[in-house]
Write a protein that holds these residues in place. Sequence first.
Motif, short mmCIF file in Angstrom:
data_model
loop_
_atom_site.label_atom_id
_atom_site.label_comp_id
_atom_site.label_asym_id
_atom_site.label_seq_id
_atom_site.Cartn_x
_atom_site.Cartn_y
_atom_site.Cartn_z
N ALA A 104 -2.07 -9.39 2.71
CA ALA A 104 -2.32 -7.96 2.96
C ALA A 104 -3.26 -7.39 1.90
O ALA A 104 -4.07 -6.51 2.20
N PHE B 206 5.68 -9.23 4.90
CA PHE B 206 6.13 -7.85 4.76
C PHE B 206 5.30 -6.98 5.69
O PHE B 206 4.08 -7.12 5.75
N GLY B 207 5.93 -6.07 6.44
CA GLY B 207 5.12 -5.24 7.32
C GLY B 207 5.83 -4.03 7.89
O GLY B 207 6.94 -3.69 7.48
N GLY B 208 5.17 -3.43 8.88
CA GLY B 208 5.63 -2.18 9.47
C GLY B 208 7.04 -2.30 10.03
O GLY B 208 7.37 -3.25 10.72
N ASP C 217 -16.99 6.18 4.85
CA ASP C 217 -17.41 6.39 3.47
C ASP C 217 -16.68 5.36 2.58
O ASP C 217 -15.60 5.64 2.05
N THR C 218 -17.27 4.18 2.46
CA THR C 218 -16.64 3.12 1.65
C THR C 218 -17.75 2.26 1.04
O THR C 218 -18.93 2.52 1.25
N LEU D 271 4.22 3.39 7.94
CA LEU D 271 3.27 2.48 8.61
C LEU D 271 3.62 2.44 10.08
O LEU D 271 4.62 1.84 10.48
N ARG E 34 -10.20 -3.38 -4.56
CA ARG E 34 -8.89 -2.81 -4.21
C ARG E 34 -8.09 -3.71 -3.26
O ARG E 34 -6.88 -3.58 -3.18
N VAL F 101 3.61 1.71 0.65
CA VAL F 101 3.91 0.39 1.21
C VAL F 101 3.67 -0.69 0.16
O VAL F 101 4.46 -1.63 0.02
N PHE F 102 2.62 -0.53 -0.60
CA PHE F 102 2.25 -1.49 -1.66
C PHE F 102 3.43 -1.73 -2.60
O PHE F 102 3.81 -2.88 -2.87
N ASN G 189 -8.93 4.49 5.18
CA ASN G 189 -7.71 4.01 4.52
C ASN G 189 -7.14 2.75 5.16
O ASN G 189 -6.42 1.99 4.52
#
Length: 309
Positions: free
Chosen positions: A238, A296-298, A11-12, A174, A20, A204-205, A136
């Motif tokens: 990202a 930048f990451g998990g 559903d997007t 994450l 976004r 995370v943002f 998501n």
Amino acid sequence: MTNADFEKLVDTSDEWITTRTGIKERRIADDKMTSGDMAVEACRRALEMANCPREEIDLLVVGTVTPDYRLPSCACVVQEKLGLPNAVAFDVVAACAGFISGLSIASSFIESGAYKKILVVGTEKLSAFTNYKDRNTCVLFGDAAGAAVVAGDNGDRGILSTYLKSDGRMRPLLWAQVGGTANPYTPDFQFNGSDKIWMNGSDVFKVAVREMADAIRKVLDKAGVKASQISLVVPHQANIRIIEALAKRLKVDMSRVYRNIEMFGNTSAASVPLALDQANRAGMIKEGDYVAMVAFGGGLIWGAALVRW
Ligand code: ACO
């Protein structure tokens, strides 16, 4: 995969994804292609551009969270397929910061004299770890690889400074929870997305914007360079809003910030070298330019590298 493809899966809408995230398309490797295969191709092109014989590479560092096997490393697979007879090869698991971590390792090893010519690669087949039922996350990720040959130079060009930092307390923001030794697969495992990437995107943002700006300031300070002197910022791709917020914090005009997120989405460790290569081949980087890379990451883990081209 285009945004229209995702409208059929979850559903997007193209409008939501574009506004976004800034993403329009991502590249998806076919079933048989592995992260190692993509890395081999990226390395081949990097060696060709650097005019460097394979025998001269004495270290191969592969940044990836999507290796071909659980054992051995993706780097050993790449070493064999590419043919690097004189190298030692290992992986770095630092998610989107994999390439920057590799650069930092390469820079230190060259400074210490331990190795002379180093191949640093970021490669990811994120499509294999993406839950295509989770709106998501699934719209964000793509597959790619990028590589660089790093060698010593006695002049004032090269990697001037690097900075790395992580905070493992934020790992539940994450992660892919199932499949390791903490939560191994069980014989009755049923797919519910728990072995794929899960992310609390908005948390995370916020950390990403703050820490990426700080990481760039750290490498600038270490090298005694001002933000106004940077010719090009090559950030992890990202989210276009993260990139815009980063530029604003650094007071760097967006014309000096490289973007290709629209075409590739988030490709984790491959993101920065892919963007760097595109910018370079497009003639956007000249000898003597200051280029700042940041990711930048998990983990969470983040870092930056400042290079005089
Ligand atoms: N289509 C439509 N609606 C969606 C979609 C989608 N694809 N995805 C989420 N939404 C909805 C949410 O369900 C939520 O709805 P609700 O308000 O009814 O609950 C609403 O949109 C807003 O959700 P948020 O998560 O607040 O959206 P946000 O503006 O934060 O954007 C995004 C989400 C794009 C994930 C953003 O937070 C982001 O880019 N985060 C950082 C990602 C990142 O940097 N990751 C690090 C590297 S990744 C790695 O290491 C592998």
